[in-house]
Design an enzyme around this catalytic site. Structure first.
Site, PDB file in Angstrom:
ATOM      1  N   SER A 118       2.170   0.538   7.342  1.00 28.08           N
ATOM      2  CA  SER A 118       1.667  -0.303   6.289  1.00 28.08           C
ATOM      3  C   SER A 118       0.234   0.002   5.843  1.00 28.08           C
ATOM      4  O   SER A 118      -0.164  -0.408   4.754  1.00 28.08           O
ATOM      5  CB  SER A 118       1.719  -1.759   6.753  1.00 28.08           C
ATOM      6  OG  SER A 118       0.825  -1.958   7.839  1.00 28.08           O
ATOM      7  N   SER A 171       1.798   1.460  12.084  1.00 32.43           N
ATOM      8  CA  SER A 171       1.183   1.301  10.764  1.00 32.43           C
ATOM      9  C   SER A 171      -0.127   2.038  10.548  1.00 32.43           C
ATOM     10  O   SER A 171      -0.630   2.098   9.427  1.00 32.43           O
ATOM     11  CB  SER A 171       0.962  -0.187  10.454  1.00 32.43           C
ATOM     12  OG  SER A 171       2.179  -0.761  10.013  1.00 32.43           O
ATOM     13  N   LYS A 228      -8.788  -1.987   5.596  1.00 32.36           N
ATOM     14  CA  LYS A 228      -7.466  -2.500   5.254  1.00 32.36           C
ATOM     15  C   LYS A 228      -7.612  -3.972   4.850  1.00 32.36           C
ATOM     16  O   LYS A 228      -8.343  -4.729   5.484  1.00 32.36           O
ATOM     17  CB  LYS A 228      -6.534  -2.366   6.470  1.00 32.36           C
ATOM     18  CG  LYS A 228      -5.069  -2.685   6.169  1.00 32.36           C
ATOM     19  CD  LYS A 228      -4.190  -2.405   7.397  1.00 32.36           C
ATOM     20  CE  LYS A 228      -2.709  -2.651   7.133  1.00 32.36           C
ATOM     21  NZ  LYS A 228      -1.864  -2.359   8.312  1.00 32.36           N
TER      22      LYS A 228
END
Ligand SMILES: [Zn+2]
Lengths: 492, 491
Positions: free
Chosen positions: A156, A180, A81
């Protein structure tokens, strides 16, 4: 996936590379080819580091040839990420404000992956600064769901979830502040784990809400997720909130079954607001566990319903402070102006997207003199209340069960204009972050629309062992998991 | 705990009204650690800009703080030295935007500080309450180029982050101080405690000790506090004293002309000799404090506290009390001895049999020199014994003492080498009488009624006797003899 590499697990890859049966370079290429073929459409990555990955894989192969053991993730491609610091490699948090910034250091988790022989293939897209549930809030455009590119992958960590679901990497890392990791895992039909707060070092994770953030794995199998978590977990002296304990052994517990485990289905998170097809899967999951030998009952966590309101005060409050440093003075975007104050304001105005600004304002307000106690203070008291309710539930049950997300993946643009309905997506996942406990999402069949459904397994702090045992049992019992559309074929 | 001695009240020259000045000091001291508060960068002054930095003290995204144990220890030691309660404590974030602050928040202890409720006793016996002494991180340092060195009209600014994250302890004193002199004495005493505990090197000139003063005035006898102004930019004790006096005067003038005091921060302008307004409290920032989530609560266990207590050295007040008791004087009379670190020497010399008042006198007046602290106290005791016995004159004793410092030699050896021996009384009388005979005019004036002239002539006669005896005479004995001869002459 029908590609030759698509079914390979991290466990298999590492075993083959360590044994010298496959080279890391050989393992890597099909993943890079898949990214090349389809990421223009899905936009899972902000940056693909193909050259660096090839160099790293070749170096690993030389070490294996020299008789060395590169470690438990030897040759395993991994996607990171883009809020995890990678030395010398741009780390953007999908924000304009970090334009051009290259961290001078690796996050602890990145260093641990590298030390274990993993090969990073790139940095994945996210909602700006991890604020969102759909990956639509990225300054670089949304990520699409590999199962249906008209739909969101969740967020996210939507880029990491999509990357694993699309076969761009067998495993990935994300961060989970209010769901997330788990929510995009559910929406993309992969396994996603939010470990106990403090189990995984946050050093090098660009902070959103420090008391809630936790890094965790995405994988196609529970076993791979366990392997990845074993590698990244364990005490880190660089993070004061890191639990001073070694990483728990997880891979070895997966075959123990669930005989004798007490499983509670959270009543407050299976009724109103949950789509019936999703709720049905949770019921089926509970039944499957019962058949496998667990005792199943109904659990009550009354304060869990208050989690959402508390979260949207605490997380923005911390974020308003964490994001203050993006002021144009030292790194990232700077918009010149007459005075220092005006320069800071202009840089932040230009550098942050709407959702980030919204949360900074919310948080600033919640901490302001005269309002602090009514908002932030009250939210902290609610947090204590939720913890108390969960503690009570865990006296009766070893793990709890709920949906991960109230619905399956929704269409891109559907909720973008309505922040509140977007926030409701996290109603099942947020309480775990507020309490600091562990939870994971395991794919369990599909909804009426044929899209993946995730079932959430919740456990008390450091309850990863029973949680993974239940996760493995659910995986084994899951109705034919949603197949990802092979590249080039029509959508069914 | 406040001192309301009449001498510190201010009488207005214009109205004759009597005012009381109320002062509370906030002192920031850099803790004397090897590394910074939250990272392993060196805590060192004067290095090349931005060489002692890392992701943590630069506040880079993703970095996290780890508390320096030594800093905590020093803060607790200071707390104990100030008689504070040492508490379980937490850190908070103080949020405001400023370019010298890498994270745009400062990590500081807020509602749960490590030390609370102490007291500092000054040499004159007055006591100033300590509200709290808490830890926090320092900021970086701005240099503004052009525009007179101010941020507003600067062409550009440079920032040095070497100081960012250096551990500070902020000592918040209660408004118990009543004069500029007392304020200076407080800072000096606090400095003594910081040095004694090793908590800080406390150098005002290097900025490792910084003082802000909250000043207000009120009519004498009033118990309510007036509106206060906080004065910053006080870089020396002299500035502190001048600023307080100026500010008190300014406030009294305002109130006497019917105006009111605006609560504000004011900056001391050393050259102009005045305070100038800064930010007013109405437009002050809302710091939006909340507990620092990247740090865990600090809960020192009993063993740690016991170790801190065991490591506490004798403090200035205790040392003053001990020496004063041994010498039979008031603690205020030995403040200088303690401040110079020569109280140990004085005490040992007294314990070795040296006459206390002579010992204190020598230490105060003749030993403000390097190496004095290494003197053998038994040698000092021997010196004052020789002096008391009349074997050495005061002047000779001074010379011998100067030669003792750094040499390690005994006073007897030095005196013998120099041929010092006190004159016997007969020889001294002969010398004085000879002189009286040689200077009849001066002697007549000396015996006259003009006190002023006599005072002057005393010096003349003593000097002449000294000259005649090559410094072997004791000045006091000469004076006494002259007075006796005068009394005899006047009948
Ligand atoms: Zn540093």
């Amino acid at each position: 996936m029908s590609t030759s590499h698509g079914t390979a697990t991290a466990v298999d890859i590492a075993a083959a590379v360590r044994a010298g049966e496959r080279s890391a370079v050989e393992v890597l290429e099909p993943y890079l080819a898949a990214i090349e073929a389809r990421d223009a459409e899905l936009h899972a990555f902000n940056l693909v580091t193909a050259d660096e990955a090839r160099d790293a894989a070749a170096a690993l192969d030389r070490r294996v040839a020299a008789g060395e053991d590169p470690g438990p993730l030897a040759g395993v491609p991994v996607a990171l990420k883009d809020n995890l610091c990678t030395r010398g490699v741009p780390t953007t948090c999908s924000s304009r404000i970090l334009e051009g910034w290259r961290p001078p250091y690796d996050a602890t988790v990145v260093a641990r992956l590298t030390a274990a022989g993993a090969v990073s293939v790139g940095k994945t897209n996210l909602d700006e600064f991890a604020m969102g549930s759909s990956t639509e809030n990225s300054a670089f455009g949304p990520t699409r769901n590999p199962h249906d590119p008209t739909r969101v992958p969740g967020g996210s960590s939507g880029g990491s979830a999509a990357a694993v679901a699309a076969g761009f990497a067998p495993v990935a890392l994300g961060s989970d502040t209010g769901g997330s990791i788990r929510q995009p895992a559910a929406l993309c039909g992969v396994v996603g784990v939010k470990p106990t707060y403090g189990l995984v070092s946050r050093y090098g994770l660009v902070a959103f809400a420090s008391s809630l953030d936790q890094i965790g794995p995405f994988a196609t199998t529970v076993r791979d997720a366990a392997l990845l978590l074993e590698v990244i977990a364990g005490h880190d002296p660089c993070d004061s909130t890191s639990i001073p304990q070694p990483a728990p052994g997880l891979v070895d517990v997966l075959d123990r079954g669930v005989e004798g485990l007490r499983v509670g289905v959270i009543a407050e998170l299976t009724g109103e607001g949950i789509a019936p097809d999703v709720a049905r899967r949770v019921t089926e999951a509970a039944e499957a566990l019962e058949r496998a030998g667990a005792t199943v009952g109904e659990a009550s966590v009354p304060a869990a319903a208050l989690g959402l309101s508390a979260y949207y005060l605490i997380a923005p409050a911390e974020a308003s402070s964490n994001l203050a440093r993006y002021d144009g003075v030292r790194y990232g975007l700077r918009v010149d102006a007459r005075t220092t104050g005006e320069m800071m304001e202009a840089s932040r105005t230009a550098g942050f997207g709407d959702e980030v600004k919204r949360r900074i304002m919310l948080g600033t307000y919640a901490l302001s003199a005269g309002y602090r106690d009514a908002y932030y203070g009250k939210a902290l008291r609610v947090r204590t209340l939720i913890a108390r309710d969960f503690a009570a539930a865990y006296e009766r049950f070893d793990v709890l069960l709920s949906p991960t997300s109230p619905t399956t993946a929704f269409p891109i643009g559907d909720k973008a204009a309505d922040p509140l309905s977007m926030y409701l997506n996290d109603v099942c996942t947020i309480p775990t972050n507020l309490v600091g406990d562990a939870a994971m999402s395991v794919p369990f069949g599909t909804g009426d629309d044929g899209l993946p459904v995730g079932v959430q397994v919740l456990a008390p702090a450091l309850g990863e062992v029973p949680m993974f045992r239940v996760g493995a049992a659910l995986e084994a019992a899951a109705p034919g998991a949603a197949a990802v559309r092979p590249d080039g074929e029509e959508q069914p | 705990m406040s001192v309301t001695d009449d001498s510190v009240l201010v009488t207005s020259p214009t109205t004759g009204a009597v005012w009381e000045v109320v002062i509370g000091l906030e002192v920031h001291a850099e803790l004397h650690t090897a590394t910074k508060l939250f990272c392993a960068c060196p805590n060192s002054f004067g290095d090349e800009p931005n060489t002692n930095v890392c992701p943590v003290c630069l506040g880079l995204p993703g970095s996290l703080p780890v508390l320096n144990r030594r800093a905590v220890e020093l803060a607790m030691r200071l707390g104990r030295a100030l008689g504070c309660t040492v508490n379980d404590s937490t850190f908070a974030r103080k949020n405001y935007f400023y370019p010298d602050m890498p994270k745009d928040y400062q990590v500081s202890q807020y509602d749960e500080p490590v030390n609370t409720d102490g007291v500092l006793e000054l040499p004159d016996g007055s006591r100033v309450g300590i509200e709290r002494a808490h830890m926090e991180e320092d900021t970086g340092k701005n240099t503004h180029a052009g525009g007179g060195g101010r941020i507003h009209d600067a062409d550009y600014s440079l920032i040095d982050y070497n100081r960012a994250g250096v551990p500070l302890v902020e000592i918040v004193g209660r408004p118990d101080i009543r004069s500029a002199e007392q304020a200076k004495a407080y800072v000096e005493e606090l400095r003594g405690v910081l040095l004694a505990t090793g908590a800080s090197d406390a150098k005002m000139e290097e900025g490792s000790l910084r003082v802000d003063a909250n000043v207000s005035v009120r009519p004498a006898g009033s118990t309510e506090l007036g509106t206060r102004c906080e004065i910053k930019n006080l870089n020396s004790l002299r500035s502190l004293g001048r600023a307080i006096d100026y500010e008190a005067r300014r406030q009294i003038d305002l109130l006497e002309s019917g105006e009111r005091i605006r609560q504000e921060t004011r900056h001391w302008d050393e050259e102009g000799g005045r305070t100038r307004p800064g930010r007013s409290k109405e437009e002050a920032e809302d710091y939006r404090y909340f507990q620092e989530p990247d740090l865990v609560p600090l809960e020192p266990d009993a063993d740690w506290l016991a170790a801190v207590d065991a490591s506490l050295p004798a403090l200035p007040a205790q040392r003053r009390a001990r020496l004063a008791a041994a010498a039979g004087v008031a603690p205020g009379d030995v403040a200088l001895h303690v401040a110079r670190g020569l109280d140990g020497l004085a005490l040992a010399a007294i314990e070795a049999g040296g006459d206390p008042s002579r010992v204190l006198n020598h230490v105060e007046h003749n030993l403000a020199v390097e190496g004095a602290e290494a003197l053998d106290p038994t040698h000092l005791a021997e010196l004052v014994r020789l002096e008391a016995d009349g074997a050495l004159t005061a002047t000779q004793a001074k010379t011998v003492l100067a030669n003792m410092v750094g040499s390690g030699r005994s006073p007897g050896d030095i005196a013998a080498e120099r041929g010092f021996e006190a004159m016997d009384t007969g020889a001294l009388e002969a010398a004085v009488d000879e002189l009286i005979a040689a200077k009849p005019d001066e002697w007549a004036e000396f015996c006259g009624d003009d006190e002023r002239k006599r005072g002057k002539l005393t010096g003349f006669f003593v000097g002449q006797v000294m000259k005649a005896t090559k410094g072997q005479a004791d000045g006091k004995a000469v004076t006494a003899l002259l007075d006796a001869r005068r009394d005899a002459a006047r009948g």
